[in-house]
Design a protein around this motif. Structure first.
Motif, PDB file in Angstrom:
ATOM      1  N   ILE A 286       0.645  -1.214   0.077  1.00 18.45           N
ATOM      2  CA  ILE A 286       0.053   0.158  -0.021  1.00 18.45           C
ATOM      3  C   ILE A 286       0.956   1.286   0.007  1.00 18.45           C
ATOM      4  O   ILE A 286       0.508   2.187  -0.720  1.00 18.45           O
ATOM      5  CB  ILE A 286      -0.877   0.024   1.340  1.00 18.45           C
ATOM      6  CG1 ILE A 286      -1.962  -1.228   1.067  1.00 18.45           C
ATOM      7  CG2 ILE A 286      -1.623   1.433   1.428  1.00 18.45           C
ATOM      8  CD1 ILE A 286      -2.948  -1.242   2.312  1.00 18.45           C
ATOM      9  N   SER A 293       0.438   7.480  -6.042  1.00 21.65           N
ATOM     10  CA  SER A 293      -0.500   8.317  -5.945  1.00 21.65           C
ATOM     11  C   SER A 293      -0.152  10.041  -5.943  1.00 21.65           C
ATOM     12  O   SER A 293      -0.799  10.971  -6.128  1.00 21.65           O
ATOM     13  CB  SER A 293      -1.650   8.195  -4.820  1.00 21.65           C
ATOM     14  OG  SER A 293      -0.998   8.537  -3.741  1.00 21.65           O
ATOM     15  N   THR A 356      -5.189   8.495   4.350  1.00 17.27           N
ATOM     16  CA  THR A 356      -5.049   7.711   2.832  1.00 17.27           C
ATOM     17  C   THR A 356      -4.666   6.188   3.035  1.00 17.27           C
ATOM     18  O   THR A 356      -5.312   5.145   2.553  1.00 17.27           O
ATOM     19  CB  THR A 356      -4.132   8.450   1.948  1.00 17.27           C
ATOM     20  OG1 THR A 356      -4.759   9.804   1.872  1.00 17.27           O
ATOM     21  CG2 THR A 356      -4.292   7.782   0.513  1.00 17.27           C
ATOM     22  N   ASN A 360      -7.078   2.899   2.364  1.00 20.33           N
ATOM     23  CA  ASN A 360      -6.885   1.868   1.431  1.00 20.33           C
ATOM     24  C   ASN A 360      -6.747   0.583   1.988  1.00 20.33           C
ATOM     25  O   ASN A 360      -7.190  -0.592   1.349  1.00 20.33           O
ATOM     26  CB  ASN A 360      -5.391   2.190   0.767  1.00 20.33           C
ATOM     27  CG  ASN A 360      -5.373   3.016  -0.337  1.00 20.33           C
ATOM     28  OD1 ASN A 360      -5.675   2.590  -1.349  1.00 20.33           O
ATOM     29  ND2 ASN A 360      -4.901   4.276  -0.321  1.00 20.33           N
ATOM     30  N   GLN A 388     -11.604   4.029  -4.940  1.00 24.69           N
ATOM     31  CA  GLN A 388     -10.136   4.451  -5.389  1.00 24.69           C
ATOM     32  C   GLN A 388      -9.700   5.865  -5.752  1.00 24.69           C
ATOM     33  O   GLN A 388      -8.849   6.597  -5.442  1.00 24.69           O
ATOM     34  CB  GLN A 388      -9.728   3.526  -6.331  1.00 24.69           C
ATOM     35  CG  GLN A 388      -9.482   1.929  -6.032  1.00 24.69           C
ATOM     36  CD  GLN A 388      -9.101   0.985  -7.306  1.00 24.69           C
ATOM     37  OE1 GLN A 388      -9.554   1.447  -8.329  1.00 24.69           O
ATOM     38  NE2 GLN A 388      -8.750  -0.204  -6.903  1.00 24.69           N
ATOM     39  N   ILE A 391     -10.204   8.220  -2.917  1.00 23.88           N
ATOM     40  CA  ILE A 391      -9.008   8.260  -1.970  1.00 23.88           C
ATOM     41  C   ILE A 391      -7.744   9.001  -2.467  1.00 23.88           C
ATOM     42  O   ILE A 391      -7.153   9.666  -1.868  1.00 23.88           O
ATOM     43  CB  ILE A 391      -8.772   6.816  -1.582  1.00 23.88           C
ATOM     44  CG1 ILE A 391      -9.619   6.071  -0.831  1.00 23.88           C
ATOM     45  CG2 ILE A 391      -7.299   6.513  -0.784  1.00 23.88           C
ATOM     46  CD1 ILE A 391      -9.602   4.535  -0.568  1.00 23.88           C
ATOM     47  N   TRP A 392      -7.276   8.688  -3.909  1.00 23.37           N
ATOM     48  CA  TRP A 392      -6.179   9.246  -4.602  1.00 23.37           C
ATOM     49  C   TRP A 392      -6.478  10.792  -4.533  1.00 23.37           C
ATOM     50  O   TRP A 392      -5.534  11.670  -4.444  1.00 23.37           O
ATOM     51  CB  TRP A 392      -6.002   8.554  -5.724  1.00 23.37           C
ATOM     52  CG  TRP A 392      -5.819   7.139  -5.947  1.00 23.37           C
ATOM     53  CD1 TRP A 392      -6.110   6.284  -6.790  1.00 23.37           C
ATOM     54  CD2 TRP A 392      -4.933   6.418  -4.886  1.00 23.37           C
ATOM     55  NE1 TRP A 392      -5.859   5.048  -6.427  1.00 23.37           N
ATOM     56  CE2 TRP A 392      -5.005   5.201  -5.448  1.00 23.37           C
ATOM     57  CE3 TRP A 392      -4.016   6.936  -3.867  1.00 23.37           C
ATOM     58  CZ2 TRP A 392      -3.944   4.231  -4.836  1.00 23.37           C
ATOM     59  CZ3 TRP A 392      -3.403   5.885  -3.299  1.00 23.37           C
ATOM     60  CH2 TRP A 392      -3.426   4.724  -3.534  1.00 23.37           C
TER      61      TRP A 392
END
Length: 528
Positions: A286, A293, A356, A360, A388, A391-392
């Motif tokens: 991760i 990211s 973050t 994840n 996804q 989050i990014w």
């Protein structure tokens, strides 16, 4: 096909050049030598298929040349030129690699016939070698494919007991990763097109995967695998050695240079935290995604390594993970919300990076439950994608939590359906077995995994499938074994390991009981 002419008389060498049309016969004279020693020196720098050599020469004669070629360059064919008095001598050297002999003076038609025989033999050998290489690559691909699938299970946390994981790693010839002190680093590699041509990325996706595998082979202790949750990306797992600190920079440089050279694509590479032990693989994976990211939009190549500034501890304990899992599998969405908000919501002080990371981890957990219950519908796929992206982008903390709860609700609905539908439950269990058939699975462990009474599971499984659980698992493993056994280059013990058996003798016994013939007998029957 390349030829060296070897004779101590220059006129003989020149004469042989004009005896036949070498190009028409499929040959090219690439060099000449006046004795065997010179010919051997030439072989060090030239890839040759055929040597035509005189029998009697100074320094090294034709028979000694044949012997040395047979030892050092067994693929090179030889035609020996000799007089009648040398016949028995030449015939004795045939076993040393000489394929043919011609009497001096050499007649053009005899030379043509000998060349055609040699060319046919070389072509057949090359064809056989290509097929052998293809089979070897196919065998390696099968093992590599199973290894890659298991890497994905490791980084997604789809395993229960550490001991079982180590046993499986040994079976898959990954024993170095089973060391409790193993130190690794992950790298996320995305390909981008500078001209923003998505179709070209699709066309080059498979070549990119193959190139990554080749790059991994060149770097000791390095593996590549693919996570279908992330498009245009390949993940690298690299074992680290404290004595060679330049491992990661060298790997990154190799990836960028070769992807640019062979595919003309740009690469964006995120470097993950250095982690120790199997239980930390998911965190390391991760963290590489987190680095990726942070990349800038656009087609330029980038390397993002923020490990030095990254927090060492994140608020994601095994206890928290168990609470979330139990909430989903007990179809208690309110409990899931409560636990999620305790960590991600509220006014609790935490960094963007920490939030973050934990988000994840939750997404990974939910993704594993989706696979476990075989509930990957279009709605769920879209929601995972939305999670996804949110989050990014991290435009809103509440938006991330909202998507995670939405995904959890969809999974809870599917789990609830499975609880009240025996066919759905067994379908989920069969899907899980198809993914994890090689692991050590018992009815008891399966009942705990799916939160169902083992006696009830046993009865329901037999009613729905038509055979009991243990027979079904054995049959599944044996069918997989038949698939692997078709590859002639794969050893029986390798096949046994791939389907979850550490002992080849026991595997053979089970296989014969299932199909009435041993694995070796089955393999021979497939060939015939």
């Amino acid at each position: 096909m390349k030829v060296i002419i070897t004779d101590d008389e220059i006129q003989v060498r020149k004469g042989l050049r004009f005896k036949v049309d070498w190009e028409v016969e499929g040959f090219e004279i690439v060099a000449e030598a006046s004795n065997g020693q010179e010919a051997l020196e030439l072989l060090k720098n030239i890839d040759v298929d055929l040597i035509i050599t005189d029998m009697r020469m100074p320094i090294m004669d034709g028979v000694e040349l044949a012997k040395r070629c047979y030892e050092q360059y067994p693929h090179v064919k030889l035609i020996v030129l000799s007089g009648y008095s040398d016949f028995d001598y030449v015939r004795g050297s045939m076993k040393e690699g000489v394929r043919d002999y011609l009497l001096k003076p050499v007649a053009p038609d005899e030379l043509e016939e000998a060349l055609r025989r040699i060319r046919k033999e070389i072509e057949e050998e090359k064809k056989s070698q290509i097929e052998s290489d293809r089979i070897r690559q196919l065998v390696h691909s099968h093992l590599q494919q199973v290894q890659e699938q298991y890497f994905l299970q490791l980084v997604k946390g789809e395993w229960v007991q550490l001991g079982m994981v180590k046993e499986r790693l040994l079976q898959l010839q990954l024993e170095e990763l089973a060391d409790e002190n193993v130190t690794v680093q992950f790298a996320t590699v995305e390909i981008r097109e500078s001209e923003d041509n998505p179709n070209r990325l699709k066309e080059l996706w498979l070549p990119f995967q193959m190139l990554c595998k080749e790059i991994a082979k060149e770097h000791e202790g390095t593996y590549s695998f693919y996570d279908p949750s992330y498009t245009n990306m390949v993940q690298f797992l690299q074992m680290l050695d404290s004595k060679t600190p330049e491992q990661t920079p060298n790997l990154v440089k190799s990836i960028q240079e070769k992807v640019k050279k062979y595919l003309n694509l740009e690469t964006v590479i995120g470097i993950g935290n250095v982690v120790k032990g199997l239980e930390e693989f998911r965190n390391g994976y991760i963290s590489s995604l987190l680095s990726w990211s942070q990349s800038q939009l656009g087609g330029q190549s980038q390397v993002i390594d923020e490990t030095a500034a990254r927090e060492a501890v994140f608020d994601f304990s095994p206890d928290f993970e168990r609470k979330l899992t139990n909430a989903i599998e007990n179809v208690d969405i309110e409990m899931f919300k409560e636990n999620l908000n305790n960590v991600l919501g509220g006014a609790k002080a935490q960094s963007v990076l920490s939030f973050t990371f934990v988000a994840n981890r939750v997404l990974f957990l939910l993704g594993s439950l989706v696979k476990k219950y075989d509930t990957e519908t279009k709605d769920i796929q879209n929601t995972i994608w939305n999670c996804q992206q949110s989050i990014w982008e991290l435009n809103s903390q509440n938006k991330v939590i909202e998507f995670l709860i939405q995904l959890a609700q969809l999974i809870v609905d599917k789990v609830r359906l499975a609880r009240f539908s025996n066919s759905k439950l067994i379908e989920s269990i069969r899907h899980y077995l198809d993914e994890h058939y090689a692991n050590e699975i018992s009815l008891t462990s399966l009942s705990k995994l799916f939160h169902i009474n083992s006696a009830y599971l046993s009865e329901t499984f037999k009613h729905q499938v038509g055979q009991n659980f243990s027979d079904y698992l054995v049959h599944l493993r044996m069918e997989k074994a038949k698939h692997f056994l078709k590859d002639q280059q794969l050893k029986i013990i390798d096949v046994a390991n791939l389907v979850g058996f550490s002992n080849s003798g026991y595997f053979s016994t089970v296989f014969k009981k299932q199909f009435g013939q041993t694995p070796l007998e089955f393999r021979k029957s497939e060939v015939s």
